[in-house]
Design a protein around this motif. Sequence first.
Motif, PDB file in Angstrom:
ATOM      1  N   ALA A  12      11.680 -76.290  13.208  1.00  0.00           N
ATOM      2  CA  ALA A  12      10.719 -75.733  12.260  1.00  0.00           C
ATOM      3  C   ALA A  12       9.435 -76.545  12.245  1.00  0.00           C
ATOM      4  O   ALA A  12       8.327 -75.990  12.181  1.00  0.00           O
ATOM      5  N   ALA A  13       9.558 -77.870  12.331  1.00  0.00           N
ATOM      6  CA  ALA A  13       8.367 -78.727  12.367  1.00  0.00           C
ATOM      7  C   ALA A  13       7.552 -78.468  13.625  1.00  0.00           C
ATOM      8  O   ALA A  13       6.315 -78.423  13.593  1.00  0.00           O
ATOM      9  N   ASP A  14       8.245 -78.278  14.739  1.00  0.00           N
ATOM     10  CA  ASP A  14       7.549 -78.018  16.002  1.00  0.00           C
ATOM     11  C   ASP A  14       6.817 -76.680  15.955  1.00  0.00           C
ATOM     12  O   ASP A  14       5.664 -76.564  16.374  1.00  0.00           O
ATOM     13  N   ALA A  15       7.480 -75.689  15.402  1.00  0.00           N
ATOM     14  CA  ALA A  15       6.856 -74.364  15.302  1.00  0.00           C
ATOM     15  C   ALA A  15       5.657 -74.390  14.364  1.00  0.00           C
ATOM     16  O   ALA A  15       4.657 -73.687  14.589  1.00  0.00           O
ATOM     17  N   GLY A  16       5.729 -75.216  13.326  1.00  0.00           N
ATOM     18  CA  GLY A  16       4.647 -75.272  12.349  1.00  0.00           C
ATOM     19  C   GLY A  16       3.605 -76.319  12.629  1.00  0.00           C
ATOM     20  O   GLY A  16       2.592 -76.399  11.918  1.00  0.00           O
ATOM     21  N   GLY A  17       3.834 -77.167  13.640  1.00  0.00           N
ATOM     22  CA  GLY A  17       2.861 -78.193  13.987  1.00  0.00           C
ATOM     23  C   GLY A  17       2.730 -79.306  12.957  1.00  0.00           C
ATOM     24  O   GLY A  17       1.662 -79.892  12.785  1.00  0.00           O
ATOM     25  N   VAL A  41       6.393 -81.026  -3.970  1.00  0.00           N
ATOM     26  CA  VAL A  41       5.420 -80.409  -3.047  1.00  0.00           C
ATOM     27  C   VAL A  41       6.104 -79.454  -2.075  1.00  0.00           C
ATOM     28  O   VAL A  41       5.500 -79.018  -1.100  1.00  0.00           O
ATOM     29  N   ARG A  42       7.376 -79.148  -2.327  1.00  0.00           N
ATOM     30  CA  ARG A  42       8.149 -78.196  -1.504  1.00  0.00           C
ATOM     31  C   ARG A  42       8.109 -78.587  -0.021  1.00  0.00           C
ATOM     32  O   ARG A  42       7.784 -77.800   0.832  1.00  0.00           O
ATOM     33  N   ALA A  43       8.504 -79.833   0.236  1.00  0.00           N
ATOM     34  CA  ALA A  43       8.485 -80.345   1.606  1.00  0.00           C
ATOM     35  C   ALA A  43       9.896 -80.599   2.120  1.00  0.00           C
ATOM     36  O   ALA A  43      10.705 -81.227   1.419  1.00  0.00           O
ATOM     37  N   PRO A  44      10.227 -80.147   3.330  1.00  0.00           N
ATOM     38  CA  PRO A  44      11.472 -80.603   3.960  1.00  0.00           C
ATOM     39  C   PRO A  44      11.393 -82.110   4.152  1.00  0.00           C
ATOM     40  O   PRO A  44      10.301 -82.657   4.357  1.00  0.00           O
ATOM     41  N   GLN A 212      -5.894 -90.718   9.975  1.00  0.00           N
ATOM     42  CA  GLN A 212      -6.455 -89.811  10.973  1.00  0.00           C
ATOM     43  C   GLN A 212      -5.699 -89.916  12.292  1.00  0.00           C
ATOM     44  O   GLN A 212      -5.420 -88.898  12.942  1.00  0.00           O
ATOM     45  N   GLN A 213      -5.359 -91.134  12.705  1.00  0.00           N
ATOM     46  CA  GLN A 213      -4.590 -91.288  13.940  1.00  0.00           C
ATOM     47  C   GLN A 213      -3.219 -90.635  13.813  1.00  0.00           C
ATOM     48  O   GLN A 213      -2.718 -90.044  14.776  1.00  0.00           O
ATOM     49  N   LEU A 214      -2.624 -90.716  12.626  1.00  0.00           N
ATOM     50  CA  LEU A 214      -1.317 -90.096  12.430  1.00  0.00           C
ATOM     51  C   LEU A 214      -1.427 -88.576  12.545  1.00  0.00           C
ATOM     52  O   LEU A 214      -0.576 -87.931  13.172  1.00  0.00           O
ATOM     53  N   ARG A 215      -2.474 -88.001  11.982  1.00  0.00           N
ATOM     54  CA  ARG A 215      -2.682 -86.555  12.130  1.00  0.00           C
ATOM     55  C   ARG A 215      -2.807 -86.179  13.600  1.00  0.00           C
ATOM     56  O   ARG A 215      -2.259 -85.161  14.050  1.00  0.00           O
ATOM     57  N   LEU A 283       1.506 -85.480   6.339  1.00  0.00           N
ATOM     58  CA  LEU A 283       2.285 -85.056   7.501  1.00  0.00           C
ATOM     59  C   LEU A 283       2.196 -83.548   7.759  1.00  0.00           C
ATOM     60  O   LEU A 283       2.621 -83.075   8.809  1.00  0.00           O
ATOM     61  N   GLY A 284       1.685 -82.823   6.775  1.00  0.00           N
ATOM     62  CA  GLY A 284       1.603 -81.376   6.916  1.00  0.00           C
ATOM     63  C   GLY A 284       2.866 -80.649   6.531  1.00  0.00           C
ATOM     64  O   GLY A 284       2.981 -79.433   6.720  1.00  0.00           O
TER      65      GLY A 284
END
Length: 289
Positions: A12-17, A41-44, A212-215, A283-284
């Motif tokens: 799911a993380a890969d599909a959502g980037g 924040v409704r985060a896995p 920023q590097q982490l993004r 982390l998105g």
Amino acid sequence: MPLVPFSQLMAAADAGGYAVGYFEPWDLQSLLAVLRGAEAVRAPVMVGLSGIYLPALLRTELRHFSAWAQAGRLAAEAARVPVAYLFNETPYWEWAVTSLRLGFNVVMYSNPADDPGTHLARTAQLVQEAAAAGVEVESEVGSLLSGDSHNTDPEAAAEFVRRTAVHALGITAGNRHLVTGKYELDLQLIARLAEAVPVPLVLHGGSGADDQQLREAIALGVRQVNYGTAHRLIFAERLAASLAGDWRATDPHELLGTGLPGDLFRPGLEAVSALVEEKCALLGSAGRG
């Protein structure tokens, strides 16, 4: 809800980037604080236990391992967001094997004393034993020890994954454990690793990563980021502030483990939850659960 299979969380993380955060608690209260932050924040999310520090706390006696592991799993299963449950970075082979039947759905064995051949052989064996228990396995190639760090070679990483069949790979690309400042990520190396390695990439030592590097690393293919230092430090800072106050005027029965306003741990645990919210947004993963 039931634990989510690690591979499903990563897919799911890969599909959502985005990347999923692993926030390592040190007891049940801090685990619940992490879960509250993720739920807000409704985060896995990934939670678990340290395979280094828990054995130290239990004086390397396995007899109490089950109580800790099962309590953590029950808390994870009660979460309102998708959760995977990790026994992380244990250097103790017996603990890694024992963890397979105690409720974790992903485990990582990593002993700095092992030579590369032993590390590969033990990881491959753990993958086989874990498969029979319905558990997945993380591993790593490269060293994250502060002051003695070796970046991960893409060809070696790809060969390691091929020969062990691990489900995710921790990489070293400038990241460090136990860093309170900021380090520089080698984004070009991360891009090469993402191209060479067919499983999700894990970035340990996330507390020291520049935002920023982490993004950018996540955009390149990092799918799990591990945190331990950041929320331990913020908890310790809040606890120190609590102890500096007039806590002796509080009913002593309310000082520890009540969650009431006089609880010395309450400000620190609330800060942990807030930090998890902040990192999940970075982390998105916020809004994905």
